[in-house]
Write an enzyme that holds these catalytic residues in place. Structure first.
Site, short mmCIF file in Angstrom:
data_model
loop_
_atom_site.label_atom_id
_atom_site.label_comp_id
_atom_site.label_asym_id
_atom_site.label_seq_id
_atom_site.Cartn_x
_atom_site.Cartn_y
_atom_site.Cartn_z
N ALA A 50 1.06 -1.17 0.01
CA ALA A 50 -0.16 0.01 -0.10
C ALA A 50 0.96 1.30 -0.04
CB ALA A 50 -0.84 0.02 1.07
N CYS A 75 -3.34 -9.92 4.68
CA CYS A 75 -3.31 -8.78 5.30
C CYS A 75 -3.27 -8.78 6.69
CB CYS A 75 -4.27 -7.57 4.82
SG CYS A 75 -3.99 -6.13 5.50
#
Length: 376
Positions: A23, A106
């Site tokens: 990210a 994640c």
């Protein structure tokens, strides 16, 4: 090493190396920078299914590709099989992607709190449903769907072997395993034995290994120790895009360890900033570049004032001026080789999960609220 072509369904990747989606990092500019260094597959930052299906602008803005990006690869996050299926279809039909990876690894609390990411594989049936919906949606386009996961929620709630079986049964084209649990986050040492165990139990599709690949030699060692069909590299390439050049060479049987001088690193920094500015405009591109400065300069003697100024850079002209003051002949700090990069953090005592999440392993029909915000 013999032929190490990585085959994901109909997709062939000459070097069995995948850039992990990160990210805020693996945007079009960074993917282009890494691709200029070596062959492989370079994955876009995580996109949420819901954001994509509902036409969220931020999500659309993230789905930008470089004109030289011939193989578009996107990581999709979702907890609802129907949404994931719809999002998969949109990616195939409207964005021309060649590969979709589903994120079941994640460890971020805002994701696991909703039962997503690394928490989701605990619900075996839900995992299978999501995979089947994605595979069915991608099938008419001939696009392979892969999944990435972790060992499990914590040492007492391991899911990776079931996940491997479910990936095979659901028609996934490959499974990648990060050798840590969700509760470990990025701390400690990756468990390559678990990766070897998954590779031994999954026989019909490729298995990729992820975790603690800091140098090209580590990738070869992982292949040797675990038998994996390819490697996924995340934090190891931060501030070192040339790691992909080393990896390509290593898999081709050449021994190369790139040790750039500070001058060569400065040239790479300039290229990175330039690509960011091309894709985002100069102001935002320079701002985005700032976070990479400390990774590029890790171990070099550049002083605090220099680092601070680079961390505040506003224009490419400013950047050029500052980079010109670095000693171009300074040797690469070999002490940094093999050392962890990027976030490490500490293990979590308790993974944040939805109430009653661990009570059963089914998960079909359980309502999980999903964020529309892409990018993790």
């Amino acid at each position: 090493m013999g032929d190490m072509t990585l085959r994901l369904g109909t997709l062939e990747i000459a070097t069995p190396v995948v850039l992990a989606p990160m990210a805020g990092i693996t945007n079009a500019a960074y993917r282009r920078l890494c691709a200029e260094q070596g062959a492989g597959l370079y994955v876009c930052e995580m996109i949420t299914s819901r954001g994509l299906v509902e036409g969220d602008q931020h999500t659309k803005d993230m789905l930008v590709f470089d004109e030289l990006e011939t193989v578009r690869s996107v990581q999709l996050y979702g907890t609802d099989p129907v949404y994931v299926g719809k999002a998969t279809e949109i990616l195939c039909a409207e964005y021309g992607v060649a590969h979709i990876d589903l994120n079941f690894g994640c460890p971020v609390p805002k994701v696991t709190r909703k039962g997503g990411g690394g928490a989701l594989p605990w619900k075996r049936n839900l995992l299978g449903e999501i995979l089947r919906h994605a595979v069915a949606a991608a099938e008419p386009y001939g696009i392979p769907v892969t999944m990435k996961t972790r060992k499990g929620i914590d040492a007492d709630h391991l899911t990776y072997l079931d996940a491997g079986r479910i990936a095979e049964e659901s028609g996934a084209a490959a499974i990648a395993l990060h050798g840590r649990t969700v509760s470990q986050a990025y701390s400690g040492v990756a468990d390559w034995d678990a990766i070897a165990e998954l590779k031994a139990s999954v026989t019909s599709i490729p298995v990729l290994g992820n975790g603690d690949i800091w140098e090209a030699a580590d990738a070869l060692r992982m292949v040797e120790q675990t038998g994996v069909d390819g490697v996924v590299v995340g934090r190891g390439c931060l501030g070192r895009p040339w790691l992909f050049r080393d990896l390509a060479a290593a898999f081709a049987g050449e021994t190369v360890a790139t040790l750039p001088t500070l001058g060569e690193v400065a040239t790479m920094m300039r290229r990175h900033a330039e690509l960011l500015c091309q894709h985002m405009g100069e102001e935002r591109g320079c701002k985005e570049f700032r976070k990479h400065v400390s990774w590029y300069l890790k171990g070099f003697s550049a002083g605090g004032a220099m680092r601070r100024d680079l961390g505040l850079v506003k224009t490419l002209a400013d950047l050029d001026e500052l980079l010109a003051d670095l000693d171009p002949d300074e040797a690469f700090p070999v002490s940094e080789l093999g050392a962890p990069r990027g976030r490490q953090g500490s293990p979590r005592d308790k993974v944040v999960l939805p109430e009653g999440w661990l009570d059963d392993t089914d998960g079909i029909g359980c309502v999980i609220a999903e964020d529309t915000v892409s990018g993790g």
